[in-house]
Structures are given as structure tokens and as C-alpha cells.
Design an enzyme around this catalytic site. Sequence first.
Site, PDB file in Angstrom:
ATOM      1  N   ASP A  18     -76.786   2.877 -91.713  1.00 51.48           N
ATOM      2  CA  ASP A  18     -75.457   2.273 -91.512  1.00 51.48           C
ATOM      3  C   ASP A  18     -74.620   2.222 -92.791  1.00 51.48           C
ATOM      4  O   ASP A  18     -73.711   1.399 -92.905  1.00 51.48           O
ATOM      5  CB  ASP A  18     -75.564   0.856 -90.937  1.00 51.48           C
ATOM      6  CG  ASP A  18     -76.077   0.822 -89.514  1.00 51.48           C
ATOM      7  OD1 ASP A  18     -76.316   1.895 -88.944  1.00 51.48           O
ATOM      8  OD2 ASP A  18     -76.235  -0.284 -88.965  1.00 51.48           O
ATOM      9  N   CYS A  55     -78.276   5.407 -84.882  1.00 52.41           N
ATOM     10  CA  CYS A  55     -79.430   5.664 -85.741  1.00 52.41           C
ATOM     11  C   CYS A  55     -80.511   6.565 -85.159  1.00 52.41           C
ATOM     12  O   CYS A  55     -80.746   7.663 -85.663  1.00 52.41           O
ATOM     13  CB  CYS A  55     -80.025   4.339 -86.199  1.00 52.41           C
ATOM     14  SG  CYS A  55     -80.098   3.073 -84.927  1.00 52.41           S
ATOM     15  N   ARG A  59     -81.774  10.403 -86.194  1.00 51.62           N
ATOM     16  CA  ARG A  59     -83.126  10.667 -86.708  1.00 51.62           C
ATOM     17  C   ARG A  59     -83.825  11.734 -85.874  1.00 51.62           C
ATOM     18  O   ARG A  59     -84.568  12.578 -86.405  1.00 51.62           O
ATOM     19  CB  ARG A  59     -83.931   9.361 -86.724  1.00 51.62           C
ATOM     20  CG  ARG A  59     -83.374   8.369 -87.725  1.00 51.62           C
ATOM     21  CD  ARG A  59     -83.772   6.917 -87.446  1.00 51.62           C
ATOM     22  NE  ARG A  59     -82.800   6.055 -88.095  1.00 51.62           N
ATOM     23  CZ  ARG A  59     -82.879   5.636 -89.358  1.00 51.62           C
ATOM     24  NH1 ARG A  59     -83.928   5.976 -90.093  1.00 51.62           N
ATOM     25  NH2 ARG A  59     -81.940   4.888 -89.901  1.00 51.62           N
ATOM     26  N   LYS A 131     -87.934   3.580 -91.967  1.00 54.09           N
ATOM     27  CA  LYS A 131     -87.613   3.406 -90.553  1.00 54.09           C
ATOM     28  C   LYS A 131     -87.916   4.684 -89.770  1.00 54.09           C
ATOM     29  O   LYS A 131     -87.358   5.738 -90.050  1.00 54.09           O
ATOM     30  CB  LYS A 131     -86.139   3.023 -90.415  1.00 54.09           C
ATOM     31  CG  LYS A 131     -85.667   2.788 -88.993  1.00 54.09           C
ATOM     32  CD  LYS A 131     -84.233   2.271 -88.996  1.00 54.09           C
ATOM     33  CE  LYS A 131     -83.640   2.168 -87.614  1.00 54.09           C
ATOM     34  NZ  LYS A 131     -82.261   1.629 -87.616  1.00 54.09           N
ATOM     35  N   HIS A 133     -88.367   4.662 -85.794  1.00 55.53           N
ATOM     36  CA  HIS A 133     -87.463   4.441 -84.651  1.00 55.53           C
ATOM     37  C   HIS A 133     -87.450   5.607 -83.674  1.00 55.53           C
ATOM     38  O   HIS A 133     -86.469   5.832 -82.975  1.00 55.53           O
ATOM     39  CB  HIS A 133     -86.037   4.148 -85.154  1.00 55.53           C
ATOM     40  CG  HIS A 133     -85.207   3.370 -84.178  1.00 55.53           C
ATOM     41  ND1 HIS A 133     -83.824   3.297 -84.255  1.00 55.53           N
ATOM     42  CD2 HIS A 133     -85.562   2.622 -83.089  1.00 55.53           C
ATOM     43  CE1 HIS A 133     -83.365   2.546 -83.270  1.00 55.53           C
ATOM     44  NE2 HIS A 133     -84.387   2.124 -82.548  1.00 55.53           N
ATOM     45  N   HIS A 234     -78.485  -1.849 -93.042  1.00 59.48           N
ATOM     46  CA  HIS A 234     -78.357  -2.376 -91.675  1.00 59.48           C
ATOM     47  C   HIS A 234     -78.489  -3.897 -91.701  1.00 59.48           C
ATOM     48  O   HIS A 234     -79.285  -4.449 -92.455  1.00 59.48           O
ATOM     49  CB  HIS A 234     -79.471  -1.770 -90.826  1.00 59.48           C
ATOM     50  CG  HIS A 234     -79.323  -1.931 -89.343  1.00 59.48           C
ATOM     51  ND1 HIS A 234     -79.311  -3.155 -88.723  1.00 59.48           N
ATOM     52  CD2 HIS A 234     -79.203  -1.004 -88.352  1.00 59.48           C
ATOM     53  CE1 HIS A 234     -79.186  -2.989 -87.415  1.00 59.48           C
ATOM     54  NE2 HIS A 234     -79.115  -1.686 -87.158  1.00 59.48           N
ATOM     55  N   ASP A 341     -77.177   7.650 -91.685  1.00 58.46           N
ATOM     56  CA  ASP A 341     -77.504   8.066 -90.320  1.00 58.46           C
ATOM     57  C   ASP A 341     -76.325   7.971 -89.362  1.00 58.46           C
ATOM     58  O   ASP A 341     -76.382   8.517 -88.256  1.00 58.46           O
ATOM     59  CB  ASP A 341     -78.693   7.261 -89.778  1.00 58.46           C
ATOM     60  CG  ASP A 341     -78.427   5.768 -89.696  1.00 58.46           C
ATOM     61  OD1 ASP A 341     -77.435   5.288 -90.294  1.00 58.46           O
ATOM     62  OD2 ASP A 341     -79.219   5.055 -89.047  1.00 58.46           O
ATOM     63  N   ASN A 342     -75.261   7.281 -89.738  1.00 55.71           N
ATOM     64  CA  ASN A 342     -74.052   7.179 -88.911  1.00 55.71           C
ATOM     65  C   ASN A 342     -72.996   6.465 -89.741  1.00 55.71           C
ATOM     66  O   ASN A 342     -73.227   6.132 -90.914  1.00 55.71           O
ATOM     67  CB  ASN A 342     -74.313   6.415 -87.605  1.00 55.71           C
ATOM     68  CG  ASN A 342     -75.153   5.171 -87.755  1.00 55.71           C
ATOM     69  OD1 ASN A 342     -76.301   5.123 -87.277  1.00 55.71           O
ATOM     70  ND2 ASN A 342     -74.623   4.158 -88.423  1.00 55.71           N
ATOM     71  N   LYS A 399     -69.550   3.052 -86.414  1.00 55.01           N
ATOM     72  CA  LYS A 399     -70.793   3.352 -85.714  1.00 55.01           C
ATOM     73  C   LYS A 399     -70.674   3.149 -84.206  1.00 55.01           C
ATOM     74  O   LYS A 399     -70.024   2.222 -83.734  1.00 55.01           O
ATOM     75  CB  LYS A 399     -71.906   2.450 -86.252  1.00 55.01           C
ATOM     76  CG  LYS A 399     -73.249   2.572 -85.538  1.00 55.01           C
ATOM     77  CD  LYS A 399     -74.259   1.587 -86.100  1.00 55.01           C
ATOM     78  CE  LYS A 399     -75.579   1.615 -85.338  1.00 55.01           C
ATOM     79  NZ  LYS A 399     -76.571   0.682 -85.901  1.00 55.01           N
TER      80      LYS A 399
END
Length: 605
Positions: A18, A55, A59, A131, A133, A234, A341-342, A399
Site C-alpha cells: 500500500d 494486494c 502478488r 506477506k 497472502h 498497510h 503492490d497497488n 487502492k
Amino acid sequence: MTSIPAKKPNFLIILADDLGFSDPGCFGGEIKTPNIDRLAAQGMRFTNFHAAAACSPTRAMIMTGTDHHIAGLGNLIEWSRASAQAAGKGKVVSTAPQRGMPGYEGYLNERVVALPEILQAGGYETFMSGKWHLGATKERSPTARGFERSVGMLSGACSHYAFEPPGSEHDMPGFMTTSHIAVHLEDNEYLKELPQGWYSSDYYADKMVTYLKDRTERNETRPFFGYLAFTAPHWPLQAPPDLVEHYRGVYKDGPEALRQSRLKKMTELGLLDPNTKAHPVVADEVTDWNEMTDDEKAKSSRAMEAYSGMVESMDINIGKVLDELERQGELDNTFIMFLSDNGAEGAAYEAYPMIRGPLLEHLDKYYDNSLENIGNPNSFVWYGPRWAQASTAPSRLYKAYPTEGGVRVPCIIRYPGFKTGQTVDDFATVMDIAPTMLEMAGLSHPAPRWKGREVVSMRGESMSSWGLDGAPMIHEQDFVQGWELLGRGAIRKGSWKAVFIPKPKGTEKWQLYDLSNDAGEINDLAEEKPEKLKELLTLWDQYVLENGVIPLQPELGEYIEALDEQMTEQGWMEYEFWRPGAKQNPEAFIRNPPRFPSQKKQVAA
């Protein structure tokens, strides 16, 4: 830096969670990021690099080189299992039609082979920390997907200090169930507890350094693939107090002042055309800065101070890893990518009726969000849409939206001879990472078969020839790229982009933009150029079909009603780690969610 290495390169992906486009110093920010800036000074910066809008979809695309709807993360499993989990992202639409469907499993599915699997089979040592996820059971773990060593955080968010308020486990609103527990697998074993003094960014970077040091102790000769995936910055916004202190008073003038400062700095750095018009801030759900009380302003700016402390902590930890590579003499033989990631996280969870009541009551009861405590382990805050749009500017929104503010991310590549010293505006996406690394490693993707099963090929393009050999572009000039998440969609061909955003953040109609002269996505040309919009919507239909997208709005394609079995919000996650007793006895809380065949025609990927 030396000349281009002759031996096989190592690879290191450093992923922030984030992080806004202009947060790092080298992208226009005031946050102290000397190590990220060092990567940029010795490498190259992208100004047109794109991820998914959230996210785990991103990934999945990094790990597979293909679209997240194909790879099993068509939506975050937390959002598809419970529509209200995404209530802070704008209009709430039912995610029930996606539950249990192909491409929405919530983990990397059997249709894809992961990058570390291919690299490991091709002679690379593979390890990750941070992370994950992409699956929460041992069968979906980093180990199962090719990482020889790993410590992976399994959920979408967690307390950065692993703080779990005593007594709260039996008094948990839906939003908090998957948002605060630091649940991990290490080398395919569930961690039942974390070390005293645990802080996410320190822990993940220290593990990565340990893996690197272990190589030298073993005299390991294989090249390596490392994946360092921070959970910072995040929410919850938590950081060491001494780092938060660096930003005391920096944000006292509010998010609009920060936004203008960042835009000015980006222009000075050559990252932004001075004629660019920034998209207006869209944040009607929260109080305007000028209408806030002094106490509200103080708490809002303190949240931003904590956020900045998190980013600085991440940067310090990146420095540990870079220093270890340099100590080993491997820095210049390592292809390093740093990215987010975003776009920045702009949700205002306190403003949405479906979750705000139970959530705010829970936070009041179990956390201390007083001004002086914001950023500490027992606080739990986010910073909202105005601060987020200070860092996504000049782009639209943030996001979870397929506008540029949600999908354009800061990205740096450092590798000798790879466009060194340049700032480039060439279009690229996270799907290009896997093809690039495989080509540089001299390996091929195994599609159509891998270990006895059918797998899809990659959709991304290798950047190797462009970066090292002077090829004119990564993607053809009229490339096509689609995005979909939570009933929002976008399709891009070259500089033309069609966007569908439901109300209240959008018009609930397809809009058309020419990004070559409208980076802020402000001037809707849909009525002026209907044929261009029609062309793009034909491509959109193709994207939906090829990738198995299940639209949540009729305007996005064939809308399929949910099955009766999909209406429940329980049982869709394989590991219900938030249940009392789950961390001590994980196997007792493993579920087998139902799976359904596709109800729509699909085209082979």
C-alpha cells in the site's frame, strides 16, 4: 557499478504494501528513504509501471506472470467471502457470485506454476520472508510453491507488533477477524508464537539477511531468488516511536498542502510534466480538513506521521539487506526490483454504515487511539482518502480502483547496464516480472504442462531485451491491458483507457480517457469519441472472457446470479485462523470450501 555480470544473476523482489506513488524521496516524497533512493540513483525509475488494484491479486501476478483472475485471486478472499469487508472501498456490491468459482479460490490455483517453482527446478536457491497472502494451508504455502526457505504472513493485514488485545478473541466484529492477527508459516510449519519485541519490517528483513548469510556459511554456489514482501505501510499504522518523531509537525498543514508539495517535487525531479492537471480529490465521505476541529486535525496528521515512520522503518530494513549483499560481493550480480503492490490505501472505514458501528465500538473498547498513543502497538488507525490522494496525485483515486491512482505504482530496477540512471515512461506491469527473470536466468516457462497437470502460459512480456539490449519498447505500441476488481473495470489500449466506476466514486457509466495528455483521467471523451469507446469495450468483453472474470455489475459483462450455496458468508477461507484456539491447533480449523464449475464460457488463456 561494474559492467554487466557474466554469471547467472541473482534476483530480489522487494515489495511494499500500500505504498503511495510519491511516498519515497526519489519519487517526490518528504519521507526519509535513503536506501530506496540509493536503488533509484544506481538503477532506473518507472513512471508508468502498473499493478492490480489490490494486494493478493498483484502478488498472484508477480508469482505467475499471468492475470490474477486466472491464477486464483480474482478477488481478495477476504472480500469475496464477505461483501462488507470491502465496504470501505465505495459502493458495496454482492460478491456472492464469485464464491467457490474457478479463478476465485483465494490461493494460487492448479492452473498456474509459480516463478520460484521454475527457478528452483532450474538451479536457483529460493527463499522469501514477509506477506504471502496466496493461500493459508500447507498445501498452498510458500514451500508448496517453490520456496526452499520461507516465513510467510498468511493474511491480508496484521498488527505490526503482533498485538492481540486480551479478551477480544470472543468479541470480534467481522472486519477485524482477518485484519489484526499475525499468522505465519515458517518452512511449512505454523508459528504458534512470535518472538518478544516482534515488529514486522524488522523481522522480515532480518530473516532475509539470515538466509543470505546462511548461503555463505554453506558455501552455496547456486544463484538465488529472494522475495522480501513487507506488510508496511498497510494499516494499522504502527511504527517505532523514534521514527514517528521524525515527522512531528511535518503534516500540520493537512493533506492538500502535502499534495501540492509532492506535485511540485515530482515536477522538479522530472517525474511529472509541468502541464499535467491533477485529478480533483474525491473524499466526500470524510470531513474536509478546513472543517475539522483542532483535535481532529491533530489526530489526522499524527496518523500520517505514523505512516511515514513505517515507510522509514521499511527503508532502514531494506538497507540491511542491501548492505549484506554488498558485503558478500553480490550486490552488482543481483537484479533488484522495488515496487508497491497497488496504490495508496484510501478507505475510510469509519464512514461506512455496514461496518463502522461494530468496528468503532471494538476499537474504543480494546485499543487506545488517543493522540499521544497513535502509532503504538495498542493503537489501530488508518489515514483515509485525503492523505492517500496526496500520494497518488496527479492520478485519480487510490487502492481498489482501476484508475491510475489505484494501479500505477512506484517501481525501481537496479542491475548493472539495465537502463542505469534513467527515468522511463514505458508501460509495464507486474506480469512482466516473471518473464523477465526467467529469460535472464536462461529458463523457459513449462506451459502447457507442469508435473503432470495442465498450466497456462504467461501473459506478461520480458523486459530483458528492452533493459539490456536496447529494444525500443517492452510492449507493442497498441498493447491491451485490463483490470477488474469489486465491480470496477478498466481496459487500456496504448494511451486510450476506458474506465467503469460505480457511484458514488464514479458515474456508473463507461468513461474514456486519453492518457497521453490526461494523466489525471479528468476529461471524459466517451461522448466525443464513441467509436473509440466501442473499440475498447469490445476488447473489454474479450478480456472478461479470456480471463474468466465474473462481473459484479451488468455493465461489465454477463451478470450471473449467485447459487443458493454461495449466499452464505461462512466457510470460504480454508484456514479460519481468527477462531479462538486456531493458532495453537491449526489443523482443527482447516476447512474444505465448496467449489463450483464455471457457469460461463471461457477461452483458453
